[in-house]
Structure formats: C-alpha cells, structure tokens
Design a protein around this motif. Structure first.
Motif, PDB file in Angstrom:
ATOM      1  N   SER A  68     -53.643  16.438 -14.895  1.00  0.00           N
ATOM      2  CA  SER A  68     -53.334  16.527 -16.440  1.00  0.00           C
ATOM      3  C   SER A  68     -52.699  15.227 -16.941  1.00  0.00           C
ATOM      4  O   SER A  68     -53.473  14.470 -17.880  1.00  0.00           O
ATOM      5  N   ASP A  69     -51.511  14.504 -16.504  1.00  0.00           N
ATOM      6  CA  ASP A  69     -50.963  13.726 -17.147  1.00  0.00           C
ATOM      7  C   ASP A  69     -50.638  12.533 -16.388  1.00  0.00           C
ATOM      8  O   ASP A  69     -51.029  12.455 -15.055  1.00  0.00           O
ATOM      9  N   ILE A  99     -54.735   9.267 -19.112  1.00  0.00           N
ATOM     10  CA  ILE A  99     -53.244   8.761 -18.859  1.00  0.00           C
ATOM     11  C   ILE A  99     -53.054   7.571 -19.769  1.00  0.00           C
ATOM     12  O   ILE A  99     -53.932   6.831 -20.112  1.00  0.00           O
ATOM     13  N   LYS A 241     -50.419  15.361 -25.582  1.00  0.00           N
ATOM     14  CA  LYS A 241     -50.151  13.810 -24.559  1.00  0.00           C
ATOM     15  C   LYS A 241     -50.937  12.798 -24.953  1.00  0.00           C
ATOM     16  O   LYS A 241     -50.518  11.628 -24.788  1.00  0.00           O
TER      17      LYS A 241
END
Ligand code: NAP
Length: 299
Positions: A68-69, A99, A241
């Motif tokens: 994800s991040d 990222i 994000k």
C-alpha cells in the motif's frame, strides 16, 4: 541471461492480476501475501507459496512488491523477514507500489548496499489494466537493470518507459495522480451538471467520452459512478495517500498545485463520511453532498 524465476509480494486488487499475468507469460512464480487466503487462486494456477517476503526473494531472480504505502514497502523490503534477508547478491527487486520518492531512494540504497538492484516501477491503468496486462509502467533506476527486466514488465503492461534514476518512477507517478485526480473531478462535475440540469448522465457520457473532453476516467469510472457502483477499483484512502505524496513533492520544490489541493479536500468529504474504502468514482457523491438535494424532475 534470461530471467525465469520471479517472485510477487502483495496480492491485492493490483498485485493479484499482475502476478497472474506473470504466470500466464510462463515465469516460474513464487508468491507471498500477508493475508494467506489471497494466495490460493495463484497457487491453484501453479505458483509456489513462500512463508515470507524473504522466502519469496530467496527463490527468485526478481522479486516484485505491490503493497500500500511507503512504510509498508519499507517493512516488506527491509523489515524482519523482508526481501533484503532472502535476496541473493546480484538479484533484483522491483517495487510497483505508489510511494514517496525519497522512501523509494532510501530502499534502493539499502538494497544496493547488500548487492541487490532495485527499480521503482509504479503503475497506472487501474484494476482493469492490471487484469488485461495493459498497464502503463514508469520505471526509475539503473537503465541496464531495467532492460534486463523488460520481459517482466511486458507481461504486465503495454506502455513501459524508463524515466530516470532511482525515485524518478515515483515522481512520474505523482504527476500521473495530478492529472488523474483532476480528470476525476472533471468527470464528477460533468455528471453533477447533467443530473442537476435534467439530462440523462449516461447519454452525456456516451457522447462526451468520445469528443475532445474524453478521458480514461469518463470512459471507465463514469459508468460506475452513475450506476452508483462504488466498489473500489482504486480506494479513496489510497488516492489520498497519493495526493499527500504529490503535495509533499510539490512542497519540496515550492510549487503551487491549487487544482490538486482542491481534489484532495473534496476526497476528504468522503473520508469524513467513512467512505475511505469506496472507489474514487464516489467523488460524485462529495459534490452531491455539497449541492444538497436535487430538485425532482419537473420542479
Ligand atoms: P489493496 O487491494 O489494498 O492491496 C494492498 C496489498 O498490500 C494487499 O495484498 C495487502 O495485504 C498488502 N499489504 C499492505 N500493507 C502491507 C504490509 N505492511 N505488509 C505486508 N503486506 C501489506 O491495494 P491495491 O489497489 O492493490 O494497491 C496497491 C498499490 O498499487 C498501492 O500503492 C496503490 O496506490 C497502487 N496502485 C493502485 C491502483 C488501483 O487502481 N487499485 C492503480 C495504480 C497503483 P493484505 O491482503 O494482507 O491486506
């Protein structure tokens, strides 16, 4: 030498179909996912399962991550049981997550110190592009390593471009999210106006999608938005994000990005309503919320 053994860590909405396309292309695939049940469709199709990212890397010439991040990439690459613990000297890691560019550079340098090359290779094209193997892939890192990995990228994507040294792929992905976010807002406002002014939004989409204002967002997410189908191809919380990464990158070079800031605030309306795990097409509802109830037809 031709690469045959590939590993994949992170079998989510994007990772699972990308890994499936590597299997279809004939690579010997080893996978790991934090939630083990997500490995089953791939192991049934012929992939081997490892018990950690280190296990994947130990079995692979190239290990791909799609989590994800930034902190998640640091964990699966450099943390306990991470890729760094299993990757043989001379092997390659490819991160396809989106990222922050400085984190990508940091992971690149930590792996390089252990003799492992790394490419940052974020993708665009959504869940549909991941399934169809037509992703756009923007790659940062050593160009010779990129060329060695080209057959792997070709199994997952259609437009594959080396954009510069380590971290550059993530900078280009941030640019992608600027354009994508503003296209989403354009889609949502066009649907809001059609509805508000009493025109069938499906008819509006049909014709506007193929004119000069057409976009991937209108063509792919517009129909989902007007059906009220908010299942995630790409979740609002992941978009936020990405927009934070965009703003941090712009802050670093003192660049105003007012349009992107507006999109970020509108997605915050959805987050405040507990809809962070809806698909980004839910932006239509943020506008509807601001507008209040629509007049009934004929009013
Ligand atoms: P997703 O469906 O939520 O999948 C995330 C994956 O990462 C899952 O396999 C999850 O494991 C794993 N993961 C997350 N944190 C982890 C950690 N700390 N340790 C181990 N595994 C971890 O998300 P997605 O849509 O596939 O997105 C993945 C990446 O691609 C993100 O960076 C996203 O921004 C990017 N991306 C997405 C799209 C899109 O349209 N969806 C398009 C382009 C780029 P579990 O199964 O255990 O939760």
């Amino acid at each position: 030498m031709e690469i045959k053994r590939v590993g994949f860590v992170g079998l989510g909405i994007m990772g699972a179909p990308m890994a499936a396309n590597l299997l279809k292309a004939g690579f010997a695939l080893t996978v790991w996912n934090r939630t083990p049940s997500r490995m089953e469709p791939l192991t049934k199709a012929g992939a081997a399962a490892a018990d950690s990212p280190a296990g994947v890397a130990a079995a692979s010439e190239v290990t791909i991550t799609c989590v994800s991040d930034s902190a998640d990439v640091e964990e699966v690459m450099l943390g306990p049981g991470g890729v760094i613990e299993g990757a043989p000297v001379g092997s390659i890691a490819i991160d396809c997550s989106t990222i922050a560019p400085p984190v990508a550079r940091g992971v690149h340098d930590a792996l390089a110190a252990r003799g492992v090359a790394m490419l940052d290779a974020p993708v665009s094209g959504g869940d549909a592009g991941a399934k169809a193997g037509t992703l756009a892939i923007m790659v940062g890192g050593d160009e010779r390593v990129f060329e060695r990995c080209r057959p792997i990228f070709e199994a997952m994507g259609k437009t594959i471009v080396h954009v510069g040294p380590a971290g550059s792929g993530q900078v280009v992905k941030a640019c992608n999210q600027v354009a994508g976010g503003l296209n989403l807002l354009a889609m949502a406002e066009a649907i809001a106006l059609a509805r508000g002014a009493g025109v069938d939004p499906a008819k509006m989409l049909e014709v506007v999608s193929s004119g000069a204002a057409g976009s991937w967002m209108l063509a792919n997410l517009g129909p989902r938005a007007i059906r009220g189908d908010f299942a995630p191809g790409f979740m609002v919380e992941l978009m936020q994000k990405d927009l934070r990464i965009v703003q941090q990158t712009a802050d670093g070079v003192h660049l105003p990005l007012p349009g992107t800031a507006l999109v970020q605030q509108l997605f915050r309306v959805l987050e405040a309503q507990g809809r962070g795990r809806d698909g980004t097409q839910a932006l239509v509802d943020a506008l509807a919320h601001l507008a209040g109830p629509l007049p009934a037809p004929g009013d």
